[in-house]
Design an enzyme around this catalytic site. Sequence first.
Site, PDB file in Angstrom:
ATOM      1  N   ASP A  84      -6.555   1.048   1.341  1.00  0.00           N
ATOM      2  CA  ASP A  84      -6.542   1.197   2.795  1.00  0.00           C
ATOM      3  C   ASP A  84      -7.856   0.681   3.363  1.00  0.00           C
ATOM      4  O   ASP A  84      -8.650   0.061   2.649  1.00  0.00           O
ATOM      5  CB  ASP A  84      -6.287   2.667   3.175  1.00  0.00           C
ATOM      6  N   LYS A 104       0.826  -1.210   0.000  1.00  0.00           N
ATOM      7  CA  LYS A 104       0.000   0.000   0.000  1.00  0.00           C
ATOM      8  C   LYS A 104       0.860   1.259   0.000  1.00  0.00           C
ATOM      9  O   LYS A 104       0.624   2.197  -0.771  1.00  0.00           O
ATOM     10  CB  LYS A 104      -0.940   0.020   1.211  1.00  0.00           C
TER      11      LYS A 104
END
Length: 213
Positions: free
Chosen positions: A141, A123
């Site tokens: 997220d 991420k």
Amino acid sequence: MTLLSDKEIVTVFERFRKNNPEPKSELEYKDEYTLLVAVVLSAQATDKSVNKATCDLFKVADTPEKMVELGEKRLVEYIRSIGLYKNKAHNVIELSKMLIEKFNSKVPSTREELEMLPGVGRKTANVVLNVVFNQPTMPVDTHLLRISPKIGLGEGTTPIEIEKSLTMRIPHKYMMHAHHWLILHGRYVCTARNPKCEVCIISDLCKHNENND
């Protein structure tokens, strides 16, 4: 679950684009390095709490060299208000050392190299690649993990499943800004508690897959 059609997906992102043509990260940063540090610090923390800490931190340590010189103990004092601060302080110092030793103090521009850095997962790498290097990546997220199935944009129960589903289904022309639009939508409109459906600009298209919330 019910998924949006290709035509509906285009409509969703056209509305997002019209409403907010140039969405930006809410993390405050000066350059590639400070963005990388801010994103590492933001894991399981709010952007506001990170910005509050980095406001003073980046005045004294905004390069890998200055961060290493600051040291882990003093770094902790700047970021103590952020969750997991001890772990994060260690990772920031170690990734700064690696940047100096392996990358000539520059933030690398490939996923493989970024993920070599301590504290940098998929991420974080995706955020840096998108925001700094203008690559059409999809950082997933908690907001995207929650709202993508609910809206009907993508399916899956893990970040990598959602990432693959979204990148496959969202037209390329929206990908540069797609994750910012979705993060902001999840943060301020499609909230986990009491979603603001009455002011949502895509409520009529949303599939409201509540079981996937």
